[in-house]
Enzyme design. Structure first.
Site, short mmCIF file in Angstrom:
data_model
loop_
_atom_site.label_atom_id
_atom_site.label_comp_id
_atom_site.label_asym_id
_atom_site.label_seq_id
_atom_site.Cartn_x
_atom_site.Cartn_y
_atom_site.Cartn_z
N PRO A 34 5.61 -2.92 3.96
CA PRO A 34 6.49 -1.97 3.29
C PRO A 34 6.30 -2.00 1.77
CG PRO A 34 7.77 -3.61 4.54
CD PRO A 34 6.33 -3.95 4.70
N LYS A 77 3.09 -11.29 1.24
CA LYS A 77 3.65 -12.61 0.85
C LYS A 77 5.17 -12.54 0.85
CE LYS A 77 5.17 -11.60 -3.58
NZ LYS A 77 6.55 -11.48 -3.99
N ALA A 126 4.34 -7.89 -2.25
CA ALA A 126 3.01 -7.78 -2.85
C ALA A 126 2.07 -6.83 -2.10
CB ALA A 126 2.37 -9.16 -3.00
N GLY A 127 2.64 -5.78 -1.52
CA GLY A 127 1.83 -4.84 -0.75
C GLY A 127 0.69 -4.23 -1.55
N GLY A 128 0.95 -3.83 -2.78
CA GLY A 128 -0.10 -3.26 -3.61
C GLY A 128 -1.08 -4.32 -4.08
N SER A 129 -0.55 -5.45 -4.53
CA SER A 129 -1.40 -6.53 -5.05
C SER A 129 -2.39 -7.02 -4.00
CB SER A 129 -0.54 -7.72 -5.49
OG SER A 129 0.39 -7.31 -6.45
N ALA A 160 9.07 -3.71 -1.75
CA ALA A 160 9.76 -4.66 -0.88
C ALA A 160 9.78 -6.06 -1.47
CB ALA A 160 9.07 -4.69 0.48
N GLY A 161 8.92 -6.30 -2.50
CA GLY A 161 8.77 -7.66 -3.03
C GLY A 161 7.82 -8.48 -2.18
N ASP A 179 0.46 -11.12 -9.01
CA ASP A 179 0.45 -11.64 -7.64
C ASP A 179 -0.95 -11.63 -7.01
OD1 ASP A 179 3.17 -12.04 -7.63
OD2 ASP A 179 3.65 -10.19 -6.56
P1 ATP Z 1 5.49 -6.93 -5.54
O1 ATP Z 1 5.98 -7.93 -4.57
O2 ATP Z 1 4.08 -7.21 -6.01
O3 ATP Z 1 6.46 -6.62 -6.64
P2 ATP Z 1 6.35 -4.52 -4.28
O4 ATP Z 1 6.57 -4.66 -2.82
O5 ATP Z 1 7.56 -4.57 -5.15
O6 ATP Z 1 5.28 -5.58 -4.70
P3 ATP Z 1 4.34 -2.54 -3.94
O7 ATP Z 1 4.56 -2.18 -2.54
O8 ATP Z 1 3.20 -3.43 -4.21
O9 ATP Z 1 5.68 -3.16 -4.58
O10 ATP Z 1 4.14 -1.21 -4.78
C1 ATP Z 1 5.04 -0.67 -5.68
C2 ATP Z 1 4.53 0.72 -6.10
O11 ATP Z 1 3.18 0.66 -6.54
C3 ATP Z 1 4.52 1.71 -4.94
O12 ATP Z 1 5.74 2.37 -4.81
C4 ATP Z 1 3.38 2.66 -5.30
O13 ATP Z 1 3.85 3.76 -6.04
C5 ATP Z 1 2.46 1.85 -6.21
N1 ATP Z 1 1.15 1.47 -5.59
C6 ATP Z 1 -0.05 1.54 -6.17
N2 ATP Z 1 -1.02 1.11 -5.35
C7 ATP Z 1 -0.43 0.74 -4.21
C8 ATP Z 1 -0.92 0.19 -2.98
N3 ATP Z 1 -2.23 -0.03 -2.76
N4 ATP Z 1 -0.01 -0.12 -2.04
C9 ATP Z 1 1.31 0.10 -2.26
N5 ATP Z 1 1.82 0.62 -3.38
C10 ATP Z 1 0.96 0.94 -4.37
#
Ligand code: ATP
Length: 290
Positions: A95, A10, A101-104, A98-99, A137
């Site tokens: 990535p 997202k 929502a890769g994990g979510s 990155a903001g 998210d």
């Molecule tokens: P958001 O936009 O939700 O804040 P983000 O891009 O800031 O997401 P993510 O990539 O979702 O952050 O992940 C942040 C941290 O969560 C990663 O550095 C990792 O240590 C941990 N993590 C746990 N599960 C996952 C997953 N399935 N994919 C990515 N990171 C994960």
């Protein structure tokens, strides 16, 4: 049995932080959009009685701290189904930190996959409720499209689809912890009227030029990252209609009505950065592929 799900990233077209709540969460008002940059999450049933994870991407844990693990654990708790054993493979393209929502979105994909695998027929509303228990998210990632998110980000309202366009994403090599980003914003004491309201109006008008002049993110202002400024400078030099940071960063996106200009911008960014993607907005969230 094996279920494969496309889990989209997202971007935040707007993000206003309204206030810090007594419980430590923040009330926000933001417009979220899914894009065609996907992790592929494959869930396979086995007889191990355990939840195991594999993911070949630096920095992503393959233990209980992976969001996909938490999602599966919560699904089995909620449905009271005894876990026969599942393996979750995450082919990561989004990535991290990155903001985007890769994990979510991986967690959201697991809920969607297990709902199919165990024939639980949970409606989207229930899947979103389960998702909200392990990430603000996640409900959005289950449903996707273009949505206005309020409360802590889990109160969702569908709004008209984002007009067709090209979205260039660039994640510079600087990582931001969401908790630190919120702490910085708390010190800023923003007093401006929410930009999200103006953006939603522009989306209803389907006016891409008005939309792209209304992109805004409080985190971007509070963090004031040099790398993000550089990425945006390149995007505007390549004639982006509008550019902004997404979530708590550090990825930034530029919106283009011209495919040619977007492609040129990708090449220009690739001279300096490794993580650059040319995307389009999509109308869906996590989707079973086969
Ligand atoms: P958001 O936009 O939700 O804040 P983000 O891009 O800031 O997401 P993510 O990539 O979702 O952050 O992940 C942040 C941290 O969560 C990663 O550095 C990792 O240590 C941990 N993590 C746990 N599960 C996952 C997953 N399935 N994919 C990515 N990171 C994960």
């Amino acid at each position: 049995m094996e279920i494969k799900v496309n889990a989209p990233a997202k971007i935040n077209l707007s993000l206003d932080i309204l206030k810090r709540r007594a419980d430590g969460y923040h009330d926000v008002s933001m417009v979220m959009q899914t894009i065609d940059l996907y992790d592929t999450v494959t869930v396979t049933e086995n007889a191990s009685k355990e939840i195991t994870i594999s993911c070949d991407y630096e920095g992503v844990p393959c233990d209980k701290t992976n969001i996909a693990y938490k999602a599966a654990d919560l699904f089995f708790n909620y449905t009271r189904i005894e876990n026969p054993g599942i393996h979750i493979n995450i082919d990561k393209k989004i990535p991290t930190q990155a903001g985007m929502a890769g994990g979510s979105t991986d967690g959201a994909a697991v809920i969607v996959a297990l709902n199919k695998m165990f024939n639980t027929y949970l409606p989207v509303k229930t899947m979103k409720e389960i998702g909200a228990r392990f990430g603000a998210d996640v409900p959005f990632c289950i449903e996707g499209g273009t949505q206005l998110a309020t409360g802590i980000g889990t109160d969702l309202k569908k709004i008209p689809s984002f007009p067709d366009c090209y979205i260039v994403i660039c994640k510079p090599p600087v990582s931001v912890s969401t908790a630190e980003a919120y702490a910085l914003c708390d010190k800023m004491n923003f007093t401006h009227p929410p930009f999200t309201k103006e953006l939603v109006k522009a989306i209803y008008m389907r006016d891409i030029y008005l939309i792209t002049s209304t992109l805004y993110n409080d985190f971007e202002v509070a963090l004031d990252l040099e790398e993000v400024k550089n990425v945006k400078r390149i995007m505007y030099k390549c004639k982006s209609n509008g550019a902004c940071m997404t979530g708590s960063g550090s990825a930034a996106f530029g919106i283009f009505t011209s495919k040619k200009k977007a492609e040129k911008c990708v090449l220009k960014l690739k001279e300096q950065y490794n993580e650059v993607f040319l995307c389009k907005p999509v109308k869906e969230g996590c989707k079973i592929v086969d």
